[in-house]
Structure formats: structure tokens, C-alpha cells
Scaffold this motif. Structure first.
Motif, mmCIF file in Angstrom:
data_model
loop_
_atom_site.group_PDB
_atom_site.id
_atom_site.type_symbol
_atom_site.label_atom_id
_atom_site.label_comp_id
_atom_site.label_asym_id
_atom_site.label_seq_id
_atom_site.Cartn_x
_atom_site.Cartn_y
_atom_site.Cartn_z
ATOM 1 N N ILE A 1 49.247 -0.184 26.765
ATOM 2 C CA ILE A 1 48.355 -0.841 25.812
ATOM 3 C C ILE A 1 46.910 -0.785 26.295
ATOM 4 C CG2 ILE A 1 47.750 -3.100 24.846
ATOM 5 C CD1 ILE A 1 50.819 -3.575 24.608
ATOM 6 N N GLN A 2 46.713 -1.026 27.580
ATOM 7 C CA GLN A 2 45.368 -0.954 28.148
ATOM 8 C C GLN A 2 44.763 0.438 27.955
ATOM 9 O OE1 GLN A 2 45.375 -1.900 32.365
ATOM 10 N NE2 GLN A 2 43.722 -3.355 32.047
ATOM 11 N N SER A 3 45.542 1.465 28.224
ATOM 12 C CA SER A 3 45.073 2.834 28.075
ATOM 13 C C SER A 3 44.761 3.165 26.614
ATOM 14 C CB SER A 3 46.114 3.802 28.631
ATOM 15 O OG SER A 3 45.687 5.119 28.497
ATOM 16 N N LEU A 4 45.620 2.733 25.707
ATOM 17 C CA LEU A 4 45.396 2.991 24.281
ATOM 18 C C LEU A 4 44.129 2.278 23.793
ATOM 19 C CD1 LEU A 4 49.066 2.713 22.972
ATOM 20 C CD2 LEU A 4 47.718 4.802 23.234
ATOM 21 N N ARG A 5 43.930 1.044 24.224
ATOM 22 C CA ARG A 5 42.731 0.297 23.825
ATOM 23 C C ARG A 5 41.464 0.966 24.354
ATOM 24 N NH1 ARG A 5 45.229 -5.720 24.462
ATOM 25 N NH2 ARG A 5 45.703 -6.019 22.256
ATOM 26 N N GLN A 6 41.519 1.461 25.597
ATOM 27 C CA GLN A 6 40.355 2.145 26.171
ATOM 28 C C GLN A 6 39.986 3.381 25.356
ATOM 29 O OE1 GLN A 6 41.529 2.866 30.239
ATOM 30 N NE2 GLN A 6 40.857 0.835 30.932
ATOM 31 N N ARG A 7 40.977 4.010 24.740
ATOM 32 C CA ARG A 7 40.730 5.194 23.917
ATOM 33 C C ARG A 7 40.390 4.830 22.474
ATOM 34 N NH1 ARG A 7 45.605 7.763 23.649
ATOM 35 N NH2 ARG A 7 44.651 9.154 22.140
ATOM 36 N N GLY A 8 40.365 3.522 22.171
ATOM 37 C CA GLY A 8 40.010 3.082 20.826
ATOM 38 C C GLY A 8 41.124 3.212 19.811
ATOM 39 N N ILE A 9 42.355 3.295 20.288
ATOM 40 C CA ILE A 9 43.506 3.423 19.388
ATOM 41 C C ILE A 9 43.857 2.046 18.822
ATOM 42 C CG2 ILE A 9 45.945 4.071 19.222
ATOM 43 C CD1 ILE A 9 44.077 6.444 19.767
ATOM 44 N N LYS A 10 44.034 1.982 17.507
ATOM 45 C CA LYS A 10 44.430 0.740 16.845
ATOM 46 C C LYS A 10 45.908 0.492 17.103
ATOM 47 C CE LYS A 10 44.503 -1.608 12.435
ATOM 48 N NZ LYS A 10 44.323 -1.521 10.991
ATOM 49 N N LEU A 11 46.242 -0.707 17.551
ATOM 50 C CA LEU A 11 47.631 -1.074 17.838
ATOM 51 C C LEU A 11 48.243 -1.732 16.608
ATOM 52 C CD1 LEU A 11 47.149 -2.592 21.415
ATOM 53 C CD2 LEU A 11 47.609 -0.218 20.776
ATOM 54 N N ASN A 12 49.367 -1.148 16.141
ATOM 55 C CA ASN A 12 50.064 -1.689 14.981
ATOM 56 C C ASN A 12 51.489 -1.139 14.947
ATOM 57 O OD1 ASN A 12 49.888 0.951 13.897
ATOM 58 N ND2 ASN A 12 47.957 0.471 12.885
ATOM 59 N N GLU A 13 52.158 -1.277 13.812
ATOM 60 C CA GLU A 13 53.550 -0.835 13.703
ATOM 61 C C GLU A 13 53.699 0.681 13.715
ATOM 62 O OE1 GLU A 13 51.810 -1.240 9.693
ATOM 63 O OE2 GLU A 13 51.985 -2.653 11.347
ATOM 64 N N ALA A 14 52.584 1.409 13.635
ATOM 65 C CA ALA A 14 52.631 2.874 13.670
ATOM 66 C C ALA A 14 51.530 3.394 14.601
ATOM 67 C CB ALA A 14 52.480 3.450 12.275
ATOM 68 N N THR A 15 51.565 2.918 15.849
ATOM 69 C CA THR A 15 50.560 3.322 16.823
ATOM 70 C C THR A 15 50.819 4.752 17.276
ATOM 71 O OG1 THR A 15 50.428 1.035 17.613
ATOM 72 C CG2 THR A 15 49.508 2.748 19.050
ATOM 73 N N SER A 16 49.796 5.579 17.178
ATOM 74 C CA SER A 16 49.904 6.969 17.611
ATOM 75 C C SER A 16 49.731 7.035 19.129
ATOM 76 C CB SER A 16 48.833 7.803 16.922
ATOM 77 O OG SER A 16 48.914 9.145 17.352
ATOM 78 N N VAL A 17 50.756 7.550 19.797
ATOM 79 C CA VAL A 17 50.745 7.658 21.256
ATOM 80 C C VAL A 17 50.811 9.136 21.613
ATOM 81 C CG1 VAL A 17 51.975 7.035 23.374
ATOM 82 C CG2 VAL A 17 51.877 5.407 21.467
#
Length: 179
Positions: free
Chosen positions: A129-145
Motif C-alpha cells: 500500500i505504501q508503494s502504491l500510494r507513493q506512485r499515486g495509485i488510487k486504492l479501491n476495489e479494482a486497484t491496478s498493481v
């Protein structure tokens, strides 16, 4: 759609409902894909499932091994398409993801998505989650990883994540669910 097609569909759904009833009796929950995934994961990975199927944040806890007492949210996806359901207001210690075959972005028309397990991934939630947030990825039910996170998290069939090394018996049971 012709009435003959509807009659055939109705017959097939009656058969499916009978099978779903038998599955529900076995797993003690409705035969939804997510409940099936939780049941299979609990049996294979020694997870004690929460009493409620709607417990916020996790589906249960690991009961032995290196992850004992760690909370886990089990996800079962028909396809391995790089999407993960992340709820930032309810984060477990781990996400355990069981997927069907890898998929590219294409139409589902004319295809089937059988219930299989082709790969299993274990993500430590906080660093992901920390890494995704640093990349500006929106966290939701369809988070692109991104794929490299999945590759690092894989525990089956390719054991790249050392956080949970599967026994030969666990690998053998998972193989029962291959397509």
C-alpha cells in the motif's frame, strides 16, 4: 434469444443450483467464488476464518507457521489480470490471492472463466500500500498493481516470495484446482 435457448438455460441453471447447494453444504456458506476461495485457502494454508463472512479488513488469521496470528484477506479471482481489491480503511497484515490464468485486457464475449487456481500470491499489505500510494495509485476495489509486485509475491506455482514456502502437500492440493 429463442425460447428453446431459454429452456436450455433454465435447465442448466437448475443443474448448477443443485451443485451450488451441495457446495454450500460442504463449505457452510453460499457457493460464491469468494467463499470458495476462502474455504480452499483456509484448508490449505491453515487459516482460521472469521465467524462472519463480512468481517471488516480480514477473512481470518493464519494458525501456524511463520505467519501465525497474522490477519489475512483472501481474494479469489477468475483471471490473473493485475487487479487487487484494497480497502484503505480496513487493511489486513496480508493479502492471499488465488487466481485463474493470466489475462490480457480483452473482451469476455465468447469466453468462459472456470473456477481454477493457476497461481497464488502473498502480499504484505503495508509495504504494498505504501508503494502504491507513493506512485499515486488510487486504492479501491479494482486497484491496478504492476506485474513486478505480483511476481515478487508469487508463492505458487513459482515460489518467489520466501515469506511462505509451500510444502509438497500444499503444492499437490493446489494442483487439484488447475484448469
Amino acid at each position: 434469444m429463442e425460447s428453446n435457448s431459454l429452456a436450455k438455460l433454465a435447465d442448466l441453471l437448475r443443474q448448477r443450483n443443485h451443485i451450488d447447494d451441495a457446495i454450500a453444504n460442504l463449505i457452510d456458506r453460499p457457493a460464491h467464488s469468494s467463499h470458495l476461495g476462502e474455504f480452499v485457502a483456509a484448508e490449505i494454508f491453515n487459516i482460521k476464518l472469521a465467524e462472519s463472512a463480512v468481517q471488516k479488513g480480514s477473512d481470518g488469521h493464519f494458525t501456524n507457521g511463520p505467519l501465525t496470528d497474522q490477519s489475512v484477506n483472501v481474494k479469489k479471482y477468475s483471471l490473473d489480470n493485475g487487479i487487487l481489491d484494497i480497502r484503505p480503511n480496513a487493511v489486513p497484515d496480508y493479502y492471499l490471492v488465488l487466481t485463474g490464468p493470466r489475462s490480457s485486457a480483452m473482451s469476455s464475449r465468447g469466453t468462459s472463466q472456470p473456477w481454477t487456481i493457476e497461481a497464488v500470491y502473498l502480499f504484505k499489505a503495508d509495504p504494498l500500500i505504501q508503494s502504491l500510494r507513493q506512485r499515486g495509485i488510487k486504492l479501491n476495489e479494482a486497484t491496478s498493481v504492476r506485474r513486478h509486485y505480483w511476481d515478487e509475491a508469487e508463492i505458487y506455482p513459482t515460489p518467489t516470495n520466501p515469506a511462505l514456502v509451500l510444502t509438497p502437500e500444499q503444492r499437490s492440493v493446489l494442483a487439484l484446482f488447475k484448469g
